[in-house]
Motif scaffolding. Structure first.
Motif, PDB file in Angstrom:
ATOM      1  N   MET A 254       0.832  -1.203   0.000  1.00  0.00           N
ATOM      2  CA  MET A 254       0.000   0.000   0.000  1.00  0.00           C
ATOM      3  C   MET A 254       0.870   1.258   0.000  1.00  0.00           C
ATOM      4  SD  MET A 254      -3.013   1.188   2.648  1.00  0.00           S
ATOM      5  CE  MET A 254      -1.954   2.169   3.738  1.00  0.00           C
ATOM      6  N   ILE A 255       1.895   1.279   0.835  1.00  0.00           N
ATOM      7  CA  ILE A 255       2.791   2.432   0.890  1.00  0.00           C
ATOM      8  C   ILE A 255       3.600   2.553  -0.400  1.00  0.00           C
ATOM      9  CG2 ILE A 255       4.731   3.484   2.099  1.00  0.00           C
ATOM     10  CD1 ILE A 255       2.051   3.538   3.646  1.00  0.00           C
ATOM     11  N   ASP A 256       4.050   1.420  -0.924  1.00  0.00           N
ATOM     12  CA  ASP A 256       4.865   1.440  -2.139  1.00  0.00           C
ATOM     13  C   ASP A 256       4.134   2.093  -3.311  1.00  0.00           C
ATOM     14  OD1 ASP A 256       6.996   0.248  -0.889  1.00  0.00           O
ATOM     15  OD2 ASP A 256       6.586  -1.771  -1.636  1.00  0.00           O
ATOM     16  N   GLU A 257       2.811   1.942  -3.363  1.00  0.00           N
ATOM     17  CA  GLU A 257       2.068   2.524  -4.481  1.00  0.00           C
ATOM     18  C   GLU A 257       2.044   4.059  -4.407  1.00  0.00           C
ATOM     19  OE1 GLU A 257      -1.650   0.482  -5.178  1.00  0.00           O
ATOM     20  OE2 GLU A 257      -0.575  -1.296  -5.909  1.00  0.00           O
ATOM     21  N   TRP A 281       4.274   0.434   9.909  1.00  0.00           N
ATOM     22  CA  TRP A 281       4.585   1.657   9.159  1.00  0.00           C
ATOM     23  C   TRP A 281       5.537   2.550   9.946  1.00  0.00           C
ATOM     24  CZ3 TRP A 281      -1.334   1.950   8.488  1.00  0.00           C
ATOM     25  CH2 TRP A 281      -1.722   1.160   7.401  1.00  0.00           C
ATOM     26  N   ILE A 282       5.341   2.643  11.252  1.00  0.00           N
ATOM     27  CA  ILE A 282       6.225   3.478  12.077  1.00  0.00           C
ATOM     28  C   ILE A 282       7.660   2.971  11.988  1.00  0.00           C
ATOM     29  CG2 ILE A 282       6.783   4.094  14.465  1.00  0.00           C
ATOM     30  CD1 ILE A 282       3.738   4.119  15.011  1.00  0.00           C
ATOM     31  N   HIS A 284       9.011   0.642   9.589  1.00  0.00           N
ATOM     32  CA  HIS A 284       9.578   0.360   8.275  1.00  0.00           C
ATOM     33  C   HIS A 284       9.406   1.493   7.255  1.00  0.00           C
ATOM     34  CE1 HIS A 284      10.502  -3.836   9.265  1.00  0.00           C
ATOM     35  NE2 HIS A 284       9.341  -3.845   9.908  1.00  0.00           N
ATOM     36  N   THR A 285       8.403   2.334   7.455  1.00  0.00           N
ATOM     37  CA  THR A 285       8.190   3.470   6.548  1.00  0.00           C
ATOM     38  C   THR A 285       7.917   4.709   7.403  1.00  0.00           C
ATOM     39  OG1 THR A 285       5.804   3.039   6.357  1.00  0.00           O
ATOM     40  CG2 THR A 285       7.244   1.955   4.752  1.00  0.00           C
ATOM     41  N   PRO A 286       8.929   5.164   8.173  1.00  0.00           N
ATOM     42  CA  PRO A 286       8.689   6.206   9.185  1.00  0.00           C
ATOM     43  C   PRO A 286       8.125   7.507   8.655  1.00  0.00           C
ATOM     44  CG  PRO A 286      11.054   5.838   8.808  1.00  0.00           C
ATOM     45  CD  PRO A 286      10.319   4.717   8.141  1.00  0.00           C
ATOM     46  N   ALA A 287       8.464   7.891   7.417  1.00  0.00           N
ATOM     47  CA  ALA A 287       7.916   9.140   6.880  1.00  0.00           C
ATOM     48  C   ALA A 287       6.403   9.056   6.768  1.00  0.00           C
ATOM     49  CB  ALA A 287       8.540   9.444   5.512  1.00  0.00           C
ATOM     50  N   PHE A 288       5.891   7.876   6.414  1.00  0.00           N
ATOM     51  CA  PHE A 288       4.446   7.658   6.352  1.00  0.00           C
ATOM     52  C   PHE A 288       3.902   7.304   7.745  1.00  0.00           C
ATOM     53  CE2 PHE A 288       5.828   7.058   2.016  1.00  0.00           C
ATOM     54  CZ  PHE A 288       4.810   7.584   1.241  1.00  0.00           C
ATOM     55  N   GLY A 289       4.684   6.566   8.518  1.00  0.00           N
ATOM     56  CA  GLY A 289       4.238   6.116   9.832  1.00  0.00           C
ATOM     57  C   GLY A 289       3.963   7.241  10.804  1.00  0.00           C
ATOM     58  N   GLN A 290       4.659   8.365  10.669  1.00  0.00           N
ATOM     59  CA  GLN A 290       4.433   9.463  11.608  1.00  0.00           C
ATOM     60  C   GLN A 290       3.071  10.112  11.417  1.00  0.00           C
ATOM     61  OE1 GLN A 290       7.371  12.511  11.110  1.00  0.00           O
ATOM     62  NE2 GLN A 290       6.801  12.992   8.993  1.00  0.00           N
ATOM     63  N   GLN A 291       2.424   9.852  10.274  1.00  0.00           N
ATOM     64  CA  GLN A 291       1.068  10.361  10.052  1.00  0.00           C
ATOM     65  C   GLN A 291       0.030   9.250  10.073  1.00  0.00           C
ATOM     66  OE1 GLN A 291       1.393  14.581   7.852  1.00  0.00           O
ATOM     67  NE2 GLN A 291       0.749  12.909   6.545  1.00  0.00           N
ATOM     68  N   ALA A 292       0.438   8.053  10.491  1.00  0.00           N
ATOM     69  CA  ALA A 292      -0.495   6.924  10.519  1.00  0.00           C
ATOM     70  C   ALA A 292      -1.475   7.072  11.679  1.00  0.00           C
ATOM     71  CB  ALA A 292       0.277   5.611  10.651  1.00  0.00           C
ATOM     72  N   ALA A 293      -2.731   6.736  11.411  1.00  0.00           N
ATOM     73  CA  ALA A 293      -3.780   6.837  12.425  1.00  0.00           C
ATOM     74  C   ALA A 293      -4.201   5.449  12.892  1.00  0.00           C
ATOM     75  CB  ALA A 293      -4.988   7.580  11.866  1.00  0.00           C
ATOM     76  N   PHE A 294      -4.220   5.274  14.207  1.00  0.00           N
ATOM     77  CA  PHE A 294      -4.748   4.043  14.799  1.00  0.00           C
ATOM     78  C   PHE A 294      -6.250   4.204  14.951  1.00  0.00           C
ATOM     79  CE2 PHE A 294      -5.701   1.858  19.013  1.00  0.00           C
ATOM     80  CZ  PHE A 294      -5.999   0.639  18.408  1.00  0.00           C
TER      81      PHE A 294
END
Length: 434
Positions: A254-257, A281-282, A284-294
């Protein structure tokens, strides 16, 4: 003669060059036009809600904004697009949300039999959200349509049922389907009646051309509409790994796309009800993980009480310590009733105290609020009152939704709110300068 031939060749090259430059310029202008955000148009709904409010300072404030020129706002989040009236997760639904000023739009992400990502609220909702049962693909469903059964007296013995999943079909087959309003008639004895069940407070007026979309197509569309994106990684309905496709592969793909489409991480808010996805995500993909919502769905556990922190596992502080920065609960968990007024709940106060940002869901999801508004308003309509200090409900008309939204926005300070019809939230955010 040679000079003539040379001159002709030069002129030909210049002509080709000019044509190529003109074509390139036209292509560039087309790209600019395509990416130009659509103008914001609110329609009558916000004004109807404002006029339906009880007399108050808030009502006067909102009435005073009736002539403002609306603009897009990230406070307004298109929940599956605009499914109050458009088939959810379709191109038409997404475009409608953008036209109503939603600055962020959601694609719920699941996968097909050939492991391609598509936009659907659930992996197994095709029987209620598309026309699959009326197509040749119906035979491929996990459970084809079974009609309701009745006894001789006309009493229903068993309801109608079906189960059709994206993982039952390939991407090519998925793209042949059309979206419809999410509904099913469990009393039906035939497919046509089963599919014809849209709630009377919604409509089929815009359900004639529901264009289904892949996740990649949603990224391209949202980019062209000038909006940010909030993909939700849906919990699989099939055992994982699926044909070698693990949960981690799923979360990463999902992130790769987004990376492949060169979308900056700052414009993407990944979300999941599975805390392990957010943690992935936090890490392995921290740039995206910092905006990830639980997405907090812990209320599905009988032991959870949004009024009792001892039942919250993990606690707000523990979530923050794990790197979670945004928590997203249903809106009713963020509010309570005190002295006849809607107030921030203990849950909301504890989340803010732990340093968590908050996104709420979902505005305009319920039917008319004259009868209380149902599940989304349970903490303020008397259905889920504090047993130690019972309070009567304070919801009795559609305009009360704005009173609740005002508490969420100004008293709690949420980042934004999902809505099935973005215009009322956009109107409020524009009026309040959010």
């Amino acid at each position: 003669m040679r000079h003539g031939i040379f001159l002709t060749a030069v002129l030909s090259v210049l002509a080709i060059s000019q044509f190529s430059n003109a074509a390139a310029a036209a292509k560039s202008q087309a790209a600019i036009n395509e990416a130009r955000p659509v103008p914001t148009q609110l329609g009558p709904r916000p004004y109807f809600l404002v006029e339906d409010m009880d007399d108050s300072e808030l009502k006067q404030k909102l009435q005073g904004c009736s002539d403002i020129r609306p603009h897009k706002t990230s406070f307004s989040i298109g929940h599956r697009g605009a499914p109050l009236q458009f088939p959810e997760h379709t191109k038409e639904s997404y475009t409608a949300a953008a036209r109503m000023g939603a600055g962020i739009i959601e694609c719920d992400v699941t996968f097909t039999e050939d492991k391609e990502l598509v936009c659907r609220h659930s992996q197994c909702d095709l029987h209620t959200t598309t026309n699959i049962l009326a197509t040749d693909l119906a035979d491929q469903c996990t459970q084809p349509f079974v009609p309701a059964q009745y006894d001789e007296q006309g009493n229903m013995i068993s309801p109608a049922s079906a189960k059709c999943c994206t993982s039952d079909i390939t991407l090519a087959e998925f793209k042949t389907l059309k979206g419809k309003m999410d509904a099913a008639n469990n009393r039906a004895t035939n497919v046509a009646d089963y599919m014809n069940a849209t709630a009377d407070w919604r409509t089929d007026l815009y359900a004639t051309r529901g264009t289904l979309m892949t996740h990649k197509e949603s990224i391209a569309l949202f980019t062209s509409l000038g909006v940010k994106m909030t993909p939700e990684l849906k919990s699989p309905s099939v055992a994982m790994p699926f044909n070698g496709f693990s949960q981690e592969d799923y979360a990463q793909k999902m992130i790769d796309e987004y990376r492949e489409a060169r979308v900056p991480a700052s414009r993407v808010y990944p979300q999941s009800f599975n805390l392990s996805d957010v943690q992935y995500w936090i890490e392995h993909t921290p740039a995206f993980g910092q905006q990830a919502a639980f997405l907090d769905g812990r209320d599905s556990s009988s032991s959870f009480n949004f009024r009792d922190p001892a039942t919250w596992e993990p606690s707000m502080a523990e979530l923050a310590a794990q790197g979670v920065q945004i928590i997203a609960p249903p809106l009713w968990m963020l509010v309570d009733v005190a002295d006849g007024k809607i107030v921030p709940s203990l849950y909301a106060n504890e989340a803010k105290a732990a340093g968590l940002d908050i996104i709420a869901w979902t505005f305009e999801r319920s039917g008319p609020l004259a009868t209380g508004g149902g599940w989304y308003y349970q903490s303020v309509n008397g259905q889920n009152t504090d047993s130690s200090n019972p309070q009567p409900g304070v919801i009795n008309n559609d305009g009360d939704a704005y009173d609740l939204l005002d508490v969420l926005a100004r008293d709690i300070g949420i980042l934004g709110i999902f809505s099935d019809w973005a215009a009322p939230v956009t109107y409020y955010a524009n009026c309040m300068g959010l």
